[in-house]
Motif scaffolding. Structure first.
Motif, PDB file in Angstrom:
ATOM      1  N   SER A  90     -10.759   1.930  -6.532  1.00  0.00           N
ATOM      2  CA  SER A  90     -11.317   1.254  -5.361  1.00  0.00           C
ATOM      3  C   SER A  90     -12.665   1.844  -4.976  1.00  0.00           C
ATOM      4  N   ASN A  91     -12.903   3.076  -5.333  1.00  0.00           N
ATOM      5  CA  ASN A  91     -14.192   3.728  -5.091  1.00  0.00           C
ATOM      6  C   ASN A  91     -14.971   3.798  -6.407  1.00  0.00           C
ATOM      7  N   SER A  92     -15.371   2.626  -6.888  1.00  0.00           N
ATOM      8  CA  SER A  92     -16.014   2.524  -8.200  1.00  0.00           C
ATOM      9  C   SER A  92     -17.294   3.348  -8.322  1.00  0.00           C
ATOM     10  N   ARG A  93     -18.117   3.378  -7.288  1.00  0.00           N
ATOM     11  CA  ARG A  93     -19.362   4.158  -7.381  1.00  0.00           C
ATOM     12  C   ARG A  93     -19.057   5.634  -7.595  1.00  0.00           C
ATOM     13  N   SER A  94     -18.073   6.133  -6.885  1.00  0.00           N
ATOM     14  CA  SER A  94     -17.666   7.532  -7.058  1.00  0.00           C
ATOM     15  C   SER A  94     -17.103   7.752  -8.460  1.00  0.00           C
ATOM     16  N   ALA A  95     -16.335   6.776  -8.960  1.00  0.00           N
ATOM     17  CA  ALA A  95     -15.774   6.888 -10.315  1.00  0.00           C
ATOM     18  C   ALA A  95     -16.885   6.952 -11.356  1.00  0.00           C
ATOM     19  N   VAL A  96     -17.913   6.112 -11.190  1.00  0.00           N
ATOM     20  CA  VAL A  96     -19.048   6.119 -12.119  1.00  0.00           C
ATOM     21  C   VAL A  96     -19.702   7.494 -12.117  1.00  0.00           C
ATOM     22  N   THR A  97     -19.880   8.063 -10.938  1.00  0.00           N
ATOM     23  CA  THR A  97     -20.510   9.388 -10.817  1.00  0.00           C
ATOM     24  C   THR A  97     -19.622  10.475 -11.405  1.00  0.00           C
ATOM     25  N   GLN A  98     -18.336  10.491 -11.020  1.00  0.00           N
ATOM     26  CA  GLN A  98     -17.435  11.550 -11.492  1.00  0.00           C
ATOM     27  C   GLN A  98     -17.240  11.516 -13.002  1.00  0.00           C
TER      28      GLN A  98
ATOM     29  N   GLU B 253       0.835  -1.193   0.000  1.00  0.00           N
ATOM     30  CA  GLU B 253       0.000   0.000   0.000  1.00  0.00           C
ATOM     31  C   GLU B 253       0.870   1.243   0.000  1.00  0.00           C
ATOM     32  N   TYR B 254       0.519   2.193  -0.875  1.00  0.00           N
ATOM     33  CA  TYR B 254       1.259   3.442  -1.019  1.00  0.00           C
ATOM     34  C   TYR B 254       0.342   4.619  -0.725  1.00  0.00           C
ATOM     35  N   GLU B 255       0.869   5.622  -0.027  1.00  0.00           N
ATOM     36  CA  GLU B 255       0.144   6.861   0.211  1.00  0.00           C
ATOM     37  C   GLU B 255       0.736   7.950  -0.661  1.00  0.00           C
ATOM     38  N   GLY B 256      -0.047   8.977  -0.908  1.00  0.00           N
ATOM     39  CA  GLY B 256       0.378  10.098  -1.732  1.00  0.00           C
ATOM     40  C   GLY B 256      -0.662  10.343  -2.794  1.00  0.00           C
ATOM     41  N   THR B 257      -0.383  11.272  -3.671  1.00  0.00           N
ATOM     42  CA  THR B 257      -1.296  11.556  -4.779  1.00  0.00           C
ATOM     43  C   THR B 257      -0.510  11.649  -6.072  1.00  0.00           C
ATOM     44  N   MET B 258      -1.218  11.458  -7.159  1.00  0.00           N
ATOM     45  CA  MET B 258      -0.592  11.518  -8.470  1.00  0.00           C
ATOM     46  C   MET B 258      -1.647  11.897  -9.495  1.00  0.00           C
ATOM     47  N   VAL B 259      -1.236  12.683 -10.483  1.00  0.00           N
ATOM     48  CA  VAL B 259      -2.114  13.048 -11.592  1.00  0.00           C
ATOM     49  C   VAL B 259      -1.590  12.340 -12.831  1.00  0.00           C
ATOM     50  N   MET B 260      -2.496  11.712 -13.558  1.00  0.00           N
ATOM     51  CA  MET B 260      -2.105  11.035 -14.795  1.00  0.00           C
ATOM     52  C   MET B 260      -3.230  11.088 -15.815  1.00  0.00           C
TER      53      MET B 260
ATOM     54  N   ARG C 287     -11.391   8.983 -22.336  1.00  0.00           N
ATOM     55  CA  ARG C 287     -10.073   9.437 -21.888  1.00  0.00           C
ATOM     56  C   ARG C 287     -10.279  10.543 -20.866  1.00  0.00           C
ATOM     57  N   ALA C 288      -9.347  10.635 -19.916  1.00  0.00           N
ATOM     58  CA  ALA C 288      -9.456  11.664 -18.890  1.00  0.00           C
ATOM     59  C   ALA C 288      -8.113  11.859 -18.208  1.00  0.00           C
ATOM     60  N   THR C 289      -8.028  12.933 -17.467  1.00  0.00           N
ATOM     61  CA  THR C 289      -6.923  13.163 -16.551  1.00  0.00           C
ATOM     62  C   THR C 289      -7.495  12.932 -15.160  1.00  0.00           C
ATOM     63  N   VAL C 290      -6.798  12.128 -14.369  1.00  0.00           N
ATOM     64  CA  VAL C 290      -7.300  11.780 -13.044  1.00  0.00           C
ATOM     65  C   VAL C 290      -6.279  12.104 -11.964  1.00  0.00           C
ATOM     66  N   ASN C 291      -6.787  12.388 -10.787  1.00  0.00           N
ATOM     67  CA  ASN C 291      -5.957  12.560  -9.602  1.00  0.00           C
ATOM     68  C   ASN C 291      -6.282  11.352  -8.726  1.00  0.00           C
TER      69      ASN C 291
ATOM     70  N   MET D 233      -5.158  -1.291  -7.396  1.00  0.00           N
ATOM     71  CA  MET D 233      -6.290  -0.430  -7.063  1.00  0.00           C
ATOM     72  C   MET D 233      -5.774   0.954  -6.677  1.00  0.00           C
ATOM     73  N   ALA D 234      -6.580   1.965  -6.950  1.00  0.00           N
ATOM     74  CA  ALA D 234      -6.262   3.337  -6.543  1.00  0.00           C
ATOM     75  C   ALA D 234      -7.562   4.067  -6.242  1.00  0.00           C
ATOM     76  N   MET D 235      -7.483   5.011  -5.325  1.00  0.00           N
ATOM     77  CA  MET D 235      -8.636   5.840  -4.979  1.00  0.00           C
ATOM     78  C   MET D 235      -8.709   6.991  -5.985  1.00  0.00           C
ATOM     79  N   LEU D 236      -9.864   7.160  -6.622  1.00  0.00           N
ATOM     80  CA  LEU D 236     -10.067   8.281  -7.539  1.00  0.00           C
ATOM     81  C   LEU D 236     -10.501   9.493  -6.734  1.00  0.00           C
ATOM     82  N   ASN D 237      -9.733  10.565  -6.827  1.00  0.00           N
ATOM     83  CA  ASN D 237     -10.054  11.795  -6.104  1.00  0.00           C
ATOM     84  C   ASN D 237     -10.784  12.802  -6.977  1.00  0.00           C
TER      85      ASN D 237
END
Length: 151
Positions: free
Chosen positions: A88-96, A35-42, A113-117, A133-137
């Motif tokens: 990991s937060n698929s419901r939020s990803a579907v909404t966002q 498990e890794y903490e931090g944020t990344m934009v890609m 296609r998108a840019t995600v944090n 897995m990653a948390m979509l912010n």
């Protein structure tokens, strides 16, 4: 059997090495998970496949396939799997990403296609069909959605 032991020992040695990532820091390693903490934009391609085979092994997840330049930022070690992860937060990803409940008729999913944090990246090193897995912010620059054809 001896070759298998050598291979398992080699994989264990590689997994024990520290991994440097752009802004991710290793915070926990438990068996086959890291498990890794931090944020990344890609930037890259996302898809939500809803065909029976994908739903059976991966569930109803939105997954992301980063562009080649961003793949190098991911904390992956000695990995031959395709460079991708699921949110990991698929419901939020579907909404966002404003994904419909069902794919278009005649298709097996929907994507774009998108840019995600992202944050809280979890690497699964195991045998079989595994995925990270990653948390979509947050999302930005989302292209119009397109149908994902069946394989």
């Amino acid at each position: 059997m001896k070759m298998r032991n050598v291979l398992l020992s080699s994989v264990a040695l590689v997994l024990a090495l520290p991994v440097q990532a752009d802004t991710f820091k290793l915070v926990n390693r438990d068996g086959r998970y890291a498990e890794y903490e931090g944020t990344m934009v890609m930037t890259g391609r996302f898809e939500r496949r809803q065909d029976a085979e994908t739903l059976d092994w991966r569930g109803d997840r939105v997954c992301f396939f980063p562009e080649a330049a961003d793949v190098k930022k991911l904390p992956r070690v000695f990995d031959s799997r395709p460079p991708m992860f699921c949110f990991s937060n698929s419901r939020s990803a579907v909404t966002q990403l404003q994904l419909p409940a069902q794919p278009p008729a005649g298709s097996c999913g929907i994507g774009g296609r998108a840019t995600v944090n992202i944050s809280r990246y979890i690497v699964e090193n195991g045998v079989g069909e595994t995925y990270d897995m990653a948390m979509l912010n947050q999302v930005s620059d989302v292209t119009p959605l397109t149908a994902v054809p069946c394989k």
